[in-house]
Design an enzyme around this catalytic site. Structure first.
Site: not given
Ligand code: XMP
Length: 516
Positions: A56, A83-84, A172, A174, A230, A372
């Protein structure tokens, strides 16, 4: 009814929170995002087997910095702070965080001190490439923690409390720039004891059961098919659940790309119990657009006409109890924003938002839990062809927001022809899949040209090609000159009424993807 195991990602406002959830799902675990200020009871309700605290933009030592409901740490499940999220964990458990003398933004290296906890995916003693983005650092660890990796500017880059099963990382895992980040996340999922039961075939089963329960034994459902991924995937999923109690309606608004209607009809032929209903409403839409040049007025008229046409078709079909909506997970995540201020409407998006209220129908949102990329995988699972699943997004108001100035059939035809050339050449060059969108925009501008021995005074057309991952930001694509040259010469030679082609080199922000 949630049959799968769940991991909760607590969002502290990082730009990449959604990426954490997507990575975890790619690893076969269902992840849900909850804002940091939600009470611990909301997290407990999900019975998560593990919790990840996101990064964050705040500094934990500043007044009013976002913190966690301490009860979350009492749930007894493993926690990973990123991190945060690492600072939140350290701060909550009695350690301290300070401003780092040196910021680390971008690629960095951590030295692995012990291959355990969040460093268990790494080799002991190695220097591991990671991606960092921080100006603070952990100064003192809470009791029970030890350090398993450090970096140049941060003595505690990865920490672990084996007893309480809590991990923290400064980097990070991710993002793809941390090459072994997925392994770090995978090791954490193993610590939590996940059986990795999130798969598309499992989702189909669960979802079919959920739709059947919602619609009941006799309920009927209506679906507005646009031909986009979609609505197509949503329709096929509902079809699988309730078969002939689903009716799908495709509205031909006269603002479609070349062959679009035929392609959609072909794609659904034989896939639905009830044949696709095509509402031929081109004249109605064009009549509503006559003389209109203002983009917002165009959008509003198209939205209103769509609702009228759809309502009419629904009545003709004898009504329905439910309407399918293609809502995706990013639409339902409660966003954590620290920007403040009222948000302004940039464009009035056209969708079927007002329909259920007006038609007094319930809604079925079978894709509400999916990102998605998962919708695409689901589409393949349900038997949609690859080309369909990878189709670029196309805006609800269609060519009307790409024919700048007044929308007439003749101007739409001109754009349709040019747009088809662009798509053909992009496909031929093998570039379609790497672009988010590529299309033509007919400009309300005439320019002088020379053809043969004669003077021309005709329209200019812009080519727009962008790369993006979520349409929130986009960069103009660096298309090869040869491809641009071919597009330009073909359009000028083949499309009557266009004598100049320009390439749009603006990014979003500050421009938007569509011109109107
Ligand atoms: P902008 O132009 O705002 O577009 O950068 C972002 C993305 O949204 C698509 N778009 C729409 N999609 N209804 C839609 O369903 C709309 O009214 C609409 N307007 C824009 C656009 O094509 C891009 O992918």
């Amino acid at each position: 009814m949630t049959a799968h195991q769940t991991l909760v990602v607590v969002d502290f406002g990082s730009q990449v929170t959604q990426l954490i959830a997507r990575r975890v799902r790619e690893l076969g675990v269902y992840a849900e995002i909850i804002p940091y200020d939600a009470p611990a009871s909301r997290i407990a309700e999900r019975s998560p087997l593990g919790v990840i605290l996101s990064g964050g933009p705040s500094s934990i030592y500043q007044a009013g910095a976002p913190r966690l409901d301490p009860a979350v740490l009492g749930l007894g499940v493993p926690v990973l702070g990123i991190c945060y999220g690492l600072y939140v964990l350290v701060d909550a458990l009695g350690g301290t965080v300070e401003a780092a003398g040196e910021h680390e933004y971008g690629p960095a290296t951590v030295q692995v001190l012990a291959a355990e906890g969040p460093a268990s995916a790494f080799d002991p003693g190695s220097d591991e490439p990671v991606w960092m983005s921080h100006g603070d650092r952990v100064a003192a660890l809470p009791a029970g923690f030890r350090t398993v990796a450090r970096s140049r500017s941060c003595p505690h880059a990865a920490i672990v409390d084996p007893q309480r099963r809590m991990w923290g990382v400064q980097f990070h895992p991710e993002v793809s720039h941390t090459p072994r980040g997925t392994e770090v996340l995978g090791a954490f999922l193993d610590l939590c004891g996940f059986s990795r039961d999130w798969s598309m075939s499992r989702f189909v089963e669960e979802s079919v059961a959920r739709i059947q329960a919602r619609v009941g034994k006799t309920g009927t459902v209506l679906c507005g098919l646009s031909g986009g991924v979609d609505s197509s995937v949503a329709a096929l999923l509902v079809e699988r659940a309730i078969g002939d109690r689903l009716r799908c309606v495709f509205v031909d608004n006269g603002l479609l790309r070349r062959d679009e209607r035929a392609e959609v009809e072909r794609m659904f032929a034989g896939r639905l119990h009830n044949p696709l209903v095509v509402a031929d409403a081109a004249d109605r839409f064009l009549a509503q657009l006559a003389g209109v040049t203002d983009p917002e007025v165009k959008r509003k008229r198209i939205g209103a006409t769509f609702i009228d046409v759809f309502d009419h078709e629904a009545h003709r079909l004898g009504g329905a109890d439910f309407l399918v909506q293609g809502t995706l997970y990013p639409d339902v995540i409660e966003s954590v924003s620290f920007q403040g201020g009222p948000s302004v409407t940039i464009k009035t998006h056209h969708n079927v938002g007002g329909l259920p209220e007006r038609m007094k129908m319930g809604v079925v949102e079978p894709l509400r839990e999916l990102f998605k990329d998962e919708v695409r995988r689901l589409g393949l699972q349900l038997g949609l062809p690859e080309d369909m699943v990878w189709r670029h997004p196309f805006p609800g108001p269609g060519l009307a927001v790409r024919v700048l100035g007044e929308v007439t059939k003749e101007r739409c035809d001109r754009l349709r022809q040019a747009d088809a050339v662009i798509l053909e050449e992009i496909r031929a060059a093998g570039l379609y899949r790497q672009l988010w969108q590529v299309f033509g925009v007919l400009l309300p501008v005439q320019s002088v040209g020379v053809m043969g021995d004669g003077r021309t005074y005709e329209n200019a057309l812009a080519v727009r090609a962008v790369e993006s991952t979520d349409a929130m930001t986009a960069d103009w694509a660096r298309l090869p000159y040869e491809v641009l040259a071919k597009i330009s010469s073909r359009i000028i030679n083949e499309v009557r009424g266009i004598n100049r082609v320009c390439y749009d080199i603006s990014s979003k922000p500050p421009a938007t993807i569509e011109w109107e």
